[in-house]
Design an enzyme around this catalytic site. Sequence first.
Site, PDB file in Angstrom:
ATOM      1  N   ALA A 276      -7.021   2.800  11.597  1.00  8.33           N
ATOM      2  CA  ALA A 276      -8.236   3.124  12.364  1.00  8.33           C
ATOM      3  C   ALA A 276      -9.313   3.682  11.432  1.00  8.33           C
ATOM      4  CB  ALA A 276      -7.905   4.150  13.450  1.00  8.33           C
TER       5      ALA A 276
ATOM      6  N   ILE B  33      -0.884  -0.382  -4.386  1.00  6.87           N
ATOM      7  CA  ILE B  33      -1.220  -0.169  -5.796  1.00  6.87           C
ATOM      8  C   ILE B  33      -0.350   0.962  -6.326  1.00  6.87           C
ATOM      9  CG2 ILE B  33      -3.063   0.348  -7.451  1.00  6.87           C
ATOM     10  CD1 ILE B  33      -3.602  -2.214  -5.815  1.00  6.87           C
TER      11      ILE B  33
ATOM     12  N   LYS C  82      -9.634   3.245   8.115  1.00  4.29           N
ATOM     13  CA  LYS C  82     -10.158   2.285   7.130  1.00  4.29           C
ATOM     14  C   LYS C  82     -10.960   1.159   7.796  1.00  4.29           C
ATOM     15  CE  LYS C  82      -8.633   4.184   3.245  1.00  4.29           C
ATOM     16  NZ  LYS C  82      -9.544   4.876   2.320  1.00  4.29           N
TER      17      LYS C  82
ATOM     18  N   TYR D 229      -4.345   5.579   9.750  1.00  7.82           N
ATOM     19  CA  TYR D 229      -4.959   5.089   8.511  1.00  7.82           C
ATOM     20  C   TYR D 229      -5.722   3.791   8.770  1.00  7.82           C
ATOM     21  CZ  TYR D 229      -5.101   3.830   3.507  1.00  7.82           C
ATOM     22  OH  TYR D 229      -5.500   3.489   2.228  1.00  7.82           O
TER      23      TYR D 229
ATOM     24  N   SER E  74      -9.086  -0.582   2.520  1.00  9.48           N
ATOM     25  CA  SER E  74      -7.674  -0.934   2.311  1.00  9.48           C
ATOM     26  C   SER E  74      -7.446  -2.266   3.019  1.00  9.48           C
ATOM     27  CB  SER E  74      -6.778   0.135   2.946  1.00  9.48           C
ATOM     28  OG  SER E  74      -5.440  -0.308   3.009  1.00  9.48           O
TER      29      SER E  74
END
Length: 256
Positions: free
Chosen positions: A156, A187, A158, A154, A141
């Site tokens: 951490a 997206i 990714k 999130y 991401s």
Amino acid sequence: MRLENKIVLITAAASGMGRAGVLRFAAEGAQVAAVDIDQASLDAVVKEVTDAGGSATGICADLTQDTDCHRIVDDTVAAFGGLDLLWNHVGHPGPSSVEGIDPDDYEIAMDLNVRSVFWTTGRAIPELRKRGGGSILFTASIAGLIGSPFSPVYSAAKWGVNGMMASLAGRLAADNIRVNSVCPGPIDTPMLKVFMGRPDQETDREANQAMMEKLTPLGRVGRPEEIANAALFLLSDEASFITGVALPVDGGFVSK
Ligand SMILES: NC(=O)c1ccc[n+]([C@@H]2O[C@H](COP(=O)([O-])OP(=O)(O)OC[C@H]3O[C@@H](n4cnc5c(N)ncnc54)[C@H](O)[C@@H]3O)[C@@H](O)[C@H]2O)c1
């Protein structure tokens, strides 16, 4: 066709970008093992592929379970006779808080973004070696390239995904296995609504999405097909000299 005779496994394949990948890769000649926890949506995407004359099989699995992460590789090999390409697409938004964080929210984000990906990839590598090489793609991401103020867990996770990708790129090059990640910006999928509207966020979904669009040079959120296009390129032989790359597909978000 760009994926003729290739066997590909895609996780989180029944919705959003994964679903777009199933349809696109099958249209490019791949045999697609589509993995998801949602049996009904999985059946629908597999039917769409087979109705169009393509080749796909659905594998229902809960990727929070280590045994399922292994089984999906075994089932793919049983269905198609091997594995060439792996797209580890599954993930989870996790909580947006740090203070008072719920351990269950933390666990599921780490399990789906990181642990499951280790388990699936570990099972897949020997299968890719048997075919003389292959290609692995992770979905990270933009939150794995910059710090997302909305998503510390999130981010951490990714960053962990991108670390795994970079480590494996060096480790597997001698086996002719390329390893890259795609880093989507916002997206238009069901998960985007979760990112923009978690209950512990201070502002509402519409305000958050409008802010993201304003911060994106191309001025909009992306379409699932735009990620599938990038995944197709990175997994295919057209990217034969590309490994260890974390590619933002984000309308320019991280370029500023
Ligand atoms: N949508 C975005 O804006 C965005 C941005 C950056 C990265 N991502 C990443 O993209 C990936 C998927 O996002 P999407 O937007 O395509 O999602 P989506 O919401 O469209 O689809 C997610 C899919 O995952 C499946 N799933 C959920 N839990 C599962 C489990 N335990 N086992 C197996 N499957 C399970 C769901 O059934 C669903 O089909 C994730 O890795 C996410 O972190 C999304």
